[in-house]
Design a protein around this motif. Structure first.
Motif, PDB file in Angstrom:
ATOM      1  N   GLU A 237      66.927  58.714  33.516  1.00  6.96           N
ATOM      2  CA  GLU A 237      66.486  58.720  32.113  1.00  6.96           C
ATOM      3  C   GLU A 237      67.099  57.511  31.385  1.00  6.96           C
ATOM      4  O   GLU A 237      68.254  57.164  31.618  1.00  6.96           O
ATOM      5  CB  GLU A 237      66.965  60.012  31.426  1.00  6.96           C
ATOM      6  CG  GLU A 237      66.502  60.127  29.982  1.00  6.96           C
ATOM      7  CD  GLU A 237      66.916  61.442  29.293  1.00  6.96           C
ATOM      8  OE1 GLU A 237      67.960  62.013  29.678  1.00  6.96           O
ATOM      9  OE2 GLU A 237      66.193  61.873  28.370  1.00  6.96           O
TER      10      GLU A 237
ATOM     11  N   LYS B 131      58.550  63.001  27.231  1.00 10.15           N
ATOM     12  CA  LYS B 131      59.462  64.165  27.184  1.00 10.15           C
ATOM     13  C   LYS B 131      58.929  65.192  26.187  1.00 10.15           C
ATOM     14  O   LYS B 131      58.673  64.868  25.021  1.00 10.15           O
ATOM     15  CB  LYS B 131      60.851  63.683  26.779  1.00 10.15           C
ATOM     16  CG  LYS B 131      61.958  64.699  26.885  1.00 10.15           C
ATOM     17  CD  LYS B 131      63.295  64.014  26.577  1.00 10.15           C
ATOM     18  CE  LYS B 131      64.492  64.882  26.860  1.00 10.15           C
ATOM     19  NZ  LYS B 131      65.749  64.136  26.676  1.00 10.15           N
TER      20      LYS B 131
ATOM     21  N   THR C 238      77.701  69.700  28.642  1.00 14.45           N
ATOM     22  CA  THR C 238      76.700  70.565  29.289  1.00 14.45           C
ATOM     23  C   THR C 238      76.509  70.219  30.767  1.00 14.45           C
ATOM     24  O   THR C 238      75.966  71.031  31.513  1.00 14.45           O
ATOM     25  CB  THR C 238      75.349  70.474  28.556  1.00 14.45           C
ATOM     26  OG1 THR C 238      74.888  69.117  28.607  1.00 14.45           O
ATOM     27  CG2 THR C 238      75.465  70.933  27.123  1.00 14.45           C
TER      28      THR C 238
ATOM     29  N   ARG D 142      65.374  72.779  30.997  1.00 12.97           N
ATOM     30  CA  ARG D 142      65.838  74.064  30.449  1.00 12.97           C
ATOM     31  C   ARG D 142      64.680  75.027  30.163  1.00 12.97           C
ATOM     32  O   ARG D 142      64.918  76.176  29.802  1.00 12.97           O
ATOM     33  CB  ARG D 142      66.619  73.825  29.146  1.00 12.97           C
ATOM     34  CG  ARG D 142      67.964  73.157  29.384  1.00 12.97           C
ATOM     35  CD  ARG D 142      68.805  73.187  28.134  1.00 12.97           C
ATOM     36  NE  ARG D 142      70.097  72.572  28.363  1.00 12.97           N
ATOM     37  CZ  ARG D 142      71.191  73.224  28.783  1.00 12.97           C
ATOM     38  NH1 ARG D 142      71.136  74.522  29.017  1.00 12.97           N
ATOM     39  NH2 ARG D 142      72.324  72.585  28.970  1.00 12.97           N
TER      40      ARG D 142
ATOM     41  N   TYR E 265      77.538  57.345  24.826  1.00  9.64           N
ATOM     42  CA  TYR E 265      77.143  58.623  25.440  1.00  9.64           C
ATOM     43  C   TYR E 265      77.632  58.597  26.891  1.00  9.64           C
ATOM     44  O   TYR E 265      77.309  57.666  27.642  1.00  9.64           O
ATOM     45  CB  TYR E 265      75.617  58.747  25.389  1.00  9.64           C
ATOM     46  CG  TYR E 265      75.070  60.064  25.912  1.00  9.64           C
ATOM     47  CD1 TYR E 265      74.868  61.157  25.067  1.00  9.64           C
ATOM     48  CD2 TYR E 265      74.714  60.212  27.256  1.00  9.64           C
ATOM     49  CE1 TYR E 265      74.348  62.353  25.538  1.00  9.64           C
ATOM     50  CE2 TYR E 265      74.189  61.406  27.734  1.00  9.64           C
ATOM     51  CZ  TYR E 265      74.010  62.465  26.876  1.00  9.64           C
ATOM     52  OH  TYR E 265      73.485  63.653  27.334  1.00  9.64           O
TER      53      TYR E 265
ATOM     54  N   PHE F  89      72.512  64.340  31.412  1.00  9.27           N
ATOM     55  CA  PHE F  89      73.358  65.355  30.790  1.00  9.27           C
ATOM     56  C   PHE F  89      74.671  64.684  30.371  1.00  9.27           C
ATOM     57  O   PHE F  89      74.874  63.492  30.603  1.00  9.27           O
ATOM     58  CB  PHE F  89      73.599  66.530  31.746  1.00  9.27           C
ATOM     59  CG  PHE F  89      72.544  67.633  31.641  1.00  9.27           C
ATOM     60  CD1 PHE F  89      71.205  67.329  31.524  1.00  9.27           C
ATOM     61  CD2 PHE F  89      72.906  68.977  31.672  1.00  9.27           C
ATOM     62  CE1 PHE F  89      70.233  68.335  31.407  1.00  9.27           C
ATOM     63  CE2 PHE F  89      71.959  69.998  31.568  1.00  9.27           C
ATOM     64  CZ  PHE F  89      70.621  69.676  31.435  1.00  9.27           C
TER      65      PHE F  89
HETATM   66  N1  LIG Z   1      69.052  63.739  27.711  1.00 16.09           N
HETATM   67  C1  LIG Z   1      68.981  65.039  27.612  1.00 16.09           C
HETATM   68  O1  LIG Z   1      67.929  65.615  27.412  1.00 16.09           O
HETATM   69  C2  LIG Z   1      70.265  65.762  27.778  1.00 16.09           C
HETATM   70  C3  LIG Z   1      70.097  67.225  28.041  1.00 16.09           C
HETATM   71  C4  LIG Z   1      71.390  67.936  28.144  1.00 16.09           C
HETATM   72  O2  LIG Z   1      72.443  67.352  28.201  1.00 16.09           O
HETATM   73  C5  LIG Z   1      71.348  69.395  28.164  1.00 16.09           C
HETATM   74  O3  LIG Z   1      72.416  69.985  28.144  1.00 16.09           O
HETATM   75  O4  LIG Z   1      70.267  69.985  28.227  1.00 16.09           O
END
Ligand SMILES: NC(=O)CCC(=O)C(=O)O
Length: 284
Positions: A47, A122, A193, A167, A226, A189
């Motif tokens: 990404e 996305k 997380t 997710r 980040y 991520f």
């Molecule tokens: N770039 C993202 O979408 C990060 C997603 C992420 O960290 C999560 O916990 O879900």
């Protein structure tokens, strides 16, 4: 029925990225060609591999992705695919839609001839707030995509999501029910997380659907704003992690075969035991 038509080698490029787009593209090319020399047939980039990841960077790095000539990154990805003769899942890059002026987090997918096969925006924007740990609001800069993406290749169908899309199990489930043998998620991520959910989500989507799952992250750069979790991984249809990197730059490979899908679907036949008569409409 074979959903993975012939065995092949998948490669994930956990790329070290920086602030210079041209350098990021050149580095990506080096790594894609390296993966191809090692025998990869499908190569995945992370990404936001051509830019830093952050809401303040998207507009600065965004390109119109209408044709290769409209975009340095589009043309670089097309030629990487062609030169390496691989299917290339080009991670994601910030996109500016010239008609609406909206920004998206977008993945381009190319054939081994360098032809554009798919464009995934996305769908689920990364908007979270964990007090004291991380607040990130992609929606402050980006708009969400409105379409699921399934890519037809000579190996079979590939379902595509970007990071936070993982997710939402509905995407992977629909893709699997439409015959995809793998879900691929370029993703970044973070240090909160990542340890909590990255591997769990990859394994869950694999187990739910008895398909392969691949997550491809940028390498961690502690000087960036980040901090990506890294840990790019390939999970098999039983939910076992086949290959996983740590946090630094690297390539990871796995051979994907139909037999692994058949074996788990025979032994634990949830794909044929679903009770859609009981849960017809999950959105109601
Ligand atoms: N770039 C993202 O979408 C990060 C997603 C992420 O960290 C999560 O916990 O879900």
């Amino acid at each position: 029925m074979s959903i993975l038509k012939q065995p092949f080698k998948l490669a994930l490029v956990q790329l070290a990225t920086g602030a210079d787009k041209t350098t990021n593209l050149a580095r990506a090319k080096t790594k894609v060609l390296e993966a191809a020399r090692e025998g990869a047939n499908i190569v995945v980039l992370p990404e936001c591999f051509n830019s830093p990841y952050g809401t303040n960077f998207f507009s600065q790095y965004a390109e119109s992705l209408t044709t290769p000539t409209s975009s340095e990154s589009f043309s670089a990805l097309a030629s990487m695919a062609k030169e390496s003769s691989t299917y290339l899942i080009g991670g994601s890059i910030p996109e500016l839609d010239p008609a609406t002026k909206k920004l998206y987090n977008t993945s381009l997918v190319f054939s081994p001839d360098g032809e554009l096969l798919a464009k995934h925006r996305k769908i689920h924007l990364f908007d979270i707030n964990i007090p004291g740990r991380i607040r990130f609001m992609e929606s402050e800069a980006l708009s969400p995509g409105d379409n699921m993406t399934i890519v037809e290749t000579k190996y079979g169908k590939i379902g595509l999501g970007i990071c936070y899309d993982i997710r939402f199990p509905e995407l992977a489930m629909i893709a699997a029910r439409r015959g995809c043998f793998v879900m691929v998620y370029p993703g970044a991520f973070n240090m909160t997380t990542g340890p909590l959910h990255w591997s769990l989500l990859a394994r869950s989507r694999a187990v739910d659907n008895q398909i392969y799952v691949a997550l491809c992250s940028p390498a961690r750069d502690i000087n960036a704003s980040y901090h990506a979790w890294g840990h790019s991984m390939i999970v098999d249809p039983k939910g076992e992690v086949m290959k996983e990197l740590e946090d630094s730059e690297g390539l990871v490979f796995a051979n994907l075969v139909q037999e692994k899908i058949e074996e788990v679907r025979r032994e634990i036949p949830v794909t044929t035991q679903r009770r859609f008569d009981v849960y017809k409409n999950v959105a109601e």
